[in-house]
Design a protein around this motif. Sequence first.
Motif, mmCIF file in Angstrom:
data_model
loop_
_atom_site.group_PDB
_atom_site.id
_atom_site.type_symbol
_atom_site.label_atom_id
_atom_site.label_comp_id
_atom_site.label_asym_id
_atom_site.label_seq_id
_atom_site.Cartn_x
_atom_site.Cartn_y
_atom_site.Cartn_z
ATOM 1 N N SER A 168 -3.053 12.730 -14.462
ATOM 2 C CA SER A 168 -4.230 12.282 -15.206
ATOM 3 C C SER A 168 -3.999 10.883 -15.764
ATOM 4 O O SER A 168 -2.868 10.466 -15.997
ATOM 5 N N GLY A 169 -5.110 10.170 -15.949
ATOM 6 C CA GLY A 169 -5.068 8.850 -16.565
ATOM 7 C C GLY A 169 -5.113 7.685 -15.597
ATOM 8 O O GLY A 169 -5.167 6.541 -16.024
ATOM 9 N N MET A 170 -5.080 7.951 -14.284
ATOM 10 C CA MET A 170 -5.102 6.852 -13.303
ATOM 11 C C MET A 170 -6.536 6.382 -13.097
ATOM 12 O O MET A 170 -7.439 7.201 -12.917
ATOM 13 N N THR A 171 -6.730 5.051 -13.133
ATOM 14 C CA THR A 171 -8.084 4.521 -12.958
ATOM 15 C C THR A 171 -8.187 3.333 -12.002
ATOM 16 O O THR A 171 -9.280 2.962 -11.624
ATOM 17 N N CYS A 172 -7.043 2.706 -11.635
ATOM 18 C CA CYS A 172 -7.142 1.465 -10.859
ATOM 19 C C CYS A 172 -5.893 1.209 -10.021
ATOM 20 O O CYS A 172 -4.948 2.006 -10.018
ATOM 21 N N GLY A 173 -5.876 0.082 -9.356
ATOM 22 C CA GLY A 173 -4.749 -0.326 -8.530
ATOM 23 C C GLY A 173 -3.472 -0.517 -9.320
ATOM 24 O O GLY A 173 -2.371 -0.254 -8.817
ATOM 25 N N HIS A 174 -3.603 -0.967 -10.567
ATOM 26 C CA HIS A 174 -2.408 -1.121 -11.408
ATOM 27 C C HIS A 174 -1.751 0.242 -11.621
ATOM 28 O O HIS A 174 -0.525 0.364 -11.600
ATOM 29 N N CYS A 175 -2.557 1.266 -11.831
ATOM 30 C CA CYS A 175 -2.039 2.626 -12.012
ATOM 31 C C CYS A 175 -1.240 3.047 -10.780
ATOM 32 O O CYS A 175 -0.144 3.589 -10.894
ATOM 33 N N LYS A 176 -1.818 2.794 -9.611
ATOM 34 C CA LYS A 176 -1.163 3.145 -8.347
ATOM 35 C C LYS A 176 0.182 2.435 -8.237
ATOM 36 O O LYS A 176 1.193 3.047 -7.896
ATOM 37 N N THR A 177 0.210 1.155 -8.542
ATOM 38 C CA THR A 177 1.443 0.372 -8.461
ATOM 39 C C THR A 177 2.497 0.877 -9.440
ATOM 40 O O THR A 177 3.664 1.036 -9.089
ATOM 41 N N ALA A 178 2.081 1.147 -10.675
ATOM 42 C CA ALA A 178 3.019 1.595 -11.706
ATOM 43 C C ALA A 178 3.648 2.937 -11.335
ATOM 44 O O ALA A 178 4.868 3.120 -11.467
ATOM 45 N N ILE A 179 2.846 3.875 -10.858
ATOM 46 C CA ILE A 179 3.373 5.189 -10.493
ATOM 47 C C ILE A 179 4.235 5.096 -9.247
ATOM 48 O O ILE A 179 5.304 5.700 -9.172
ATOM 49 N N THR A 180 3.798 4.326 -8.261
ATOM 50 C CA THR A 180 4.581 4.167 -7.041
ATOM 51 C C THR A 180 5.963 3.604 -7.360
ATOM 52 O O THR A 180 6.978 4.088 -6.849
ATOM 53 N N LYS A 181 6.019 2.610 -8.226
ATOM 54 C CA LYS A 181 7.296 1.994 -8.595
ATOM 55 C C LYS A 181 8.174 2.970 -9.355
ATOM 56 O O LYS A 181 9.347 3.156 -9.017
ATOM 57 N N SER A 182 7.651 3.624 -10.364
ATOM 58 C CA SER A 182 8.430 4.520 -11.211
ATOM 59 C C SER A 182 8.955 5.732 -10.430
ATOM 60 O O SER A 182 10.137 6.051 -10.485
ATOM 61 N N VAL A 183 8.092 6.393 -9.690
ATOM 62 C CA VAL A 183 8.487 7.577 -8.921
ATOM 63 C C VAL A 183 9.393 7.166 -7.752
ATOM 64 O O VAL A 183 10.361 7.851 -7.430
ATOM 65 N N GLY A 184 9.082 6.033 -7.132
ATOM 66 C CA GLY A 184 9.868 5.558 -5.995
ATOM 67 C C GLY A 184 11.316 5.238 -6.323
ATOM 68 O O GLY A 184 12.172 5.220 -5.440
ATOM 69 N N GLU A 185 11.616 5.007 -7.592
ATOM 70 C CA GLU A 185 12.987 4.705 -8.012
ATOM 71 C C GLU A 185 13.847 5.951 -8.179
ATOM 72 O O GLU A 185 15.055 5.857 -8.341
ATOM 73 N N LEU A 186 13.240 7.137 -8.135
ATOM 74 C CA LEU A 186 14.006 8.376 -8.289
ATOM 75 C C LEU A 186 14.884 8.633 -7.068
ATOM 76 O O LEU A 186 14.486 8.343 -5.936
ATOM 77 N N GLY B 210 3.386 5.785 -17.896
ATOM 78 C CA GLY B 210 2.258 5.808 -18.812
ATOM 79 C C GLY B 210 1.154 6.794 -18.459
ATOM 80 O O GLY B 210 0.036 6.691 -18.957
ATOM 81 N N TYR B 211 1.460 7.769 -17.615
ATOM 82 C CA TYR B 211 0.472 8.744 -17.172
ATOM 83 C C TYR B 211 1.005 10.145 -17.401
ATOM 84 O O TYR B 211 2.134 10.320 -17.836
ATOM 85 N N GLU B 212 0.194 11.163 -17.088
ATOM 86 C CA GLU B 212 0.617 12.540 -17.328
ATOM 87 C C GLU B 212 0.539 13.357 -16.046
ATOM 88 O O GLU B 212 -0.524 13.493 -15.453
ATOM 89 N N LEU B 213 1.679 13.911 -15.639
ATOM 90 C CA LEU B 213 1.715 14.835 -14.511
ATOM 91 C C LEU B 213 1.283 16.196 -15.076
ATOM 92 O O LEU B 213 1.904 16.706 -15.997
ATOM 93 N N THR B 214 0.200 16.741 -14.512
ATOM 94 C CA THR B 214 -0.345 17.982 -15.064
ATOM 95 C C THR B 214 0.025 19.201 -14.223
ATOM 96 O O THR B 214 -0.358 20.306 -14.583
ATOM 97 N N GLY B 215 0.741 19.019 -13.136
ATOM 98 C CA GLY B 215 1.193 20.150 -12.309
ATOM 99 C C GLY B 215 1.103 19.833 -10.846
ATOM 100 O O GLY B 215 0.648 18.772 -10.432
ATOM 101 N N ARG B 216 1.563 20.793 -10.054
ATOM 102 C CA ARG B 216 1.455 20.651 -8.591
ATOM 103 C C ARG B 216 0.025 20.939 -8.170
ATOM 104 O O ARG B 216 -0.644 21.784 -8.748
ATOM 105 N N ALA B 217 -0.421 20.224 -7.171
ATOM 106 C CA ALA B 217 -1.787 20.423 -6.656
ATOM 107 C C ALA B 217 -1.795 21.540 -5.646
ATOM 108 O O ALA B 217 -0.818 21.859 -5.044
#
Length: 97
Positions: free
Chosen positions: A36-54, A90-97
Amino acid sequence: MSSSCCTPDGSCHTSAGESTTATAVADSTATTYRVSGMTCGHCKTAITKSVGELAGVISVDVDVAGGLVTVTTGGEADDAAMAAAVDDAGYELTGRA
């Protein structure tokens, strides 16, 4: 004619290092999460970077409109680590889809 790794029948030959990567992808697991909380391309970039570093993450695909993040890992996904990475972005993972 230029040289290519691809043969006329569409198959490819690669070095041993590239074959290892292909094997890792073949043995991978794709897991989709609701975020939840994603609204734009910046959101996509931020999540891709953060998760991609795991550790173990091979690829990250973010569907902002659908509120979904699909993560391909080299084994079973670590839900707690994914949630922490999404939270750090800066977003919230609410569960598996």
